[in-house]
Write an enzyme that holds these catalytic residues in place. Structure first.
Site, PDB file in Angstrom:
ATOM      1  N   SER A 284       4.147   8.863   3.961  1.00  0.00           N
ATOM      2  CA  SER A 284       5.031   8.539   2.880  1.00  0.00           C
ATOM      3  C   SER A 284       4.256   8.667   1.597  1.00  0.00           C
ATOM      4  O   SER A 284       5.110   8.827   0.472  1.00  0.00           O
ATOM      5  CB  SER A 284       5.677   7.209   3.152  1.00  0.00           C
ATOM      6  OG  SER A 284       4.674   6.291   3.026  1.00  0.00           O
TER       7      SER A 284
ATOM      8  N   SER B 197       0.495   7.254   6.467  1.00  0.00           N
ATOM      9  CA  SER B 197       0.819   7.645   5.170  1.00  0.00           C
ATOM     10  C   SER B 197      -0.033   8.183   4.261  1.00  0.00           C
ATOM     11  O   SER B 197       0.337   8.479   3.117  1.00  0.00           O
ATOM     12  CB  SER B 197       1.785   6.575   4.833  1.00  0.00           C
ATOM     13  OG  SER B 197       3.272   6.627   5.268  1.00  0.00           O
TER      14      SER B 197
ATOM     15  N   LYS C 114       0.576   4.376  -5.656  1.00  0.00           N
ATOM     16  CA  LYS C 114       2.025   4.625  -5.093  1.00  0.00           C
ATOM     17  C   LYS C 114       2.872   3.556  -5.438  1.00  0.00           C
ATOM     18  O   LYS C 114       2.530   2.209  -5.644  1.00  0.00           O
ATOM     19  CB  LYS C 114       1.564   4.409  -3.512  1.00  0.00           C
ATOM     20  CG  LYS C 114       2.633   4.821  -2.677  1.00  0.00           C
ATOM     21  CD  LYS C 114       2.313   4.635  -1.339  1.00  0.00           C
ATOM     22  CE  LYS C 114       3.385   4.797  -0.079  1.00  0.00           C
ATOM     23  NZ  LYS C 114       2.821   5.015   1.159  1.00  0.00           N
TER      24      LYS C 114
END
Ligand code: GLN
Length: 471
Positions: free
Chosen positions: A148, A172, A73
């Protein structure tokens, strides 16, 4: 054989038997990304050259993930590779160091395949808040991948990465994992180092793995967990490893979280519960009224911390700076106004308001009281129960734009994931089926602090029973 279809453990076994090489794995994934990511949009950066070179030098004897690449990420610092947080503010930022989790993965013989799209600074539940690009749900291109960590879940689901490392502040990792039909673990707060993770809400942020199988997830977790001198909130945790006896397990299903779920999600969670019951577990439906306030408390606490953490982006030390300005105040104001997206600014305003004199007691302090009540309620449950089974999300992946104009509707998407977050508890989402339209549905297993091993063992049993079929 298409190597991208294999799990991490299968790749590792084939590597050890010398049936395949690390270079072949790297090439297979780079080809897959080249072919597929134009449609999905999971990656912000693909490390073509670096991946090939690292795979040539990989020492496959180091560990069970040696020679296998990881996708990361884009809010986790990677030395020499841009780390943007999907923001204009940090666009082009190249960290001079690796996050501790990246160091650990590299010492285990893994290497970075690329960096993944997300909601700007981790704020959002659909990845629509990325300032850089759109990520599509691999199951339905008209729908969001969740957020996210939408890029991470989409990449793993679409066979564009064997596994990913992401962060979870209020859901997330788990929510996008549920929307994309993959396995996501938010470990106990303090079990994985946050050193090198760009902070959103430091008291809630936690790094964890996203994988296609539960066994893969456990493998990665065991590599990245443990005490780190550079993160004083980490603990040297003891993970019990004994075989579990399912017939002695007591599992609670929380009525408040079930009530928040749509009919198709509810049906799959009930099915999962009866599968565990058939295996011998005792299942009880319980009410935990405190949990209803967890969402409001989460948005106050996380925004308060975000407003403070994001103060460092002032155009002086980090990131974006406007070209023309009158004086230093004007430079900071303009840089922040242009460098941050709408949702990030909303959180900064919300957080600053909740912390300001005159409102602090009514909002921030109250939210901290609610957090304490939620922690106590979980403690009470874990005195008599081993695990909680719950939906990961109220519904399946929604369409682009469906929530964009109503921020609070988007916030309500996190209703099932934030309770474990504000209590610092480990929680894993695994796919337990699809709805009539073929969209994945995730179930969440929440445990007491540092009960990851138990969660993984029960999740493995459930995974075997469910026989979820990915893309
Ligand atoms: N969707 C939640 C939020 O917007 C959670 C984000 C996260 O876990 N990083 O705050």
């Amino acid at each position: 054989m298409d190597l991208t279809l294999l799990s991490v453990i299968e790749l590792s076994e084939a590597l050890k038997k010398h049936e395949i090489t690390s270079i072949e794995i790297a090439e297979a994934y780079l080809q897959r990304i080249a072919k597929k990511d134009g449609e999905i949009g999971a990656y912000i950066t693909v490390c073509n050259q670096g991946t090939l070179e690292a795979s040539k030098n990989a020492d496959t004897s180091l560990s069970d993930i040696a020679g296998i690449p990881v996708a990361v990420k884009d809010n986790i610092c990677t030395k020499g590779i841009t780390t943007t947080c999907a923001s204009k503010m940090l666009y082009g930022y190249v960290p001079p160091y690796d996050a501790s989790v990246i160091e650990k993965l590299k010492s285990a013989g893994s290497f970075v395949l690329g960096k993944l799209n997300m909601d700007e600074f981790g704020m959002g539940s659909s990845t629509e808040n990325s300032a850089l690009k759109l990520t599509r749900n691999p199951y339905d291109y008209d729908r969001v991948p969740g957020g996210s960590s939408g890029g991470a879940a989409a990449a793993v689901a679409a066979y564009e990465a064997p596994f990913a490392i992401a962060s979870d502040t209020g859901g997330s990792i788990r929510q996008p994992a549920a929307f994309c039909g993959v396995v996501g673990m938010k470990p106990t707060y303090g079990s994985v180092s946050r050193y090198g993770l760009v902070a959103f809400a430091s008291s809630l942020d936690q790094i964890g793995p996203i994988t296609r199988t539960v066994r893969d997830n456990r493998l990665i977790f065991n590599i990245i967990c443990g005490k780190d001198a550079r993160d004083s909130t980490t603990a040297e945790s003891v993970y019990e490893r004994d075989a579990i006896d399912i017939s002695s397990l007591r599992i609670a299903v929380l009525s408040e979280l079930m009530d928040s779920a749509s009919a198709d999600v509810k049906e799959k969670i009930i099915k999962a519960a009866s599968k565990l019951e058939r295996l011998g577990a005792q299942i009880d439906i319980l009410s935990l009224p405190e949990i209803k306030s967890a969402l409001s408390a989460y948005y106050i606490i996380s925004s308060a911390e975000a407003s403070s953490n994001l103060a460092r982006y002032d155009g002086v030390r980090y990131g974006y700076r406007v070209k023309n300005f009158d004086d230093i105040d004007d430079m900071m104001i303009q840089s922040r106004s242009e460098g941050f997206g709408e949702e990030v600014k909303r959180r900064i305003m919300l957080g600053t308001f909740a912390l300001s004199t005159g409102y602090h007691d009514a909002y921030y302090k109250r939210a901290k009281h609610v957090q304490r009540a939620v922690i106590n309620a979980f403690d009470r449950i874990f005195k008599s129960y081993d695990l909680i089974l719950a939906p990961t999300t109220p519904g399946v992946a929604f369409r682009f734009g469906e929530m964009k104009n109503d921020p609070t509707a988007m916030y309500r998407q996190d209703i099932c994931t934030v309770p474990a977050s504000i209590a610092g508890l480990p929680a894993l989402s695994l796919p337990v089926g699809k709805n009539a339209a073929g969209l994945p549905i995730g179930a969440q297993l929440i445990g007491a602090a540092f009960s990851e091993n138990l969660i993984y063992s029960v999740a493995e049993l459930l995974e075997r029973e469910v026989k979820y079929c990915g893309l």
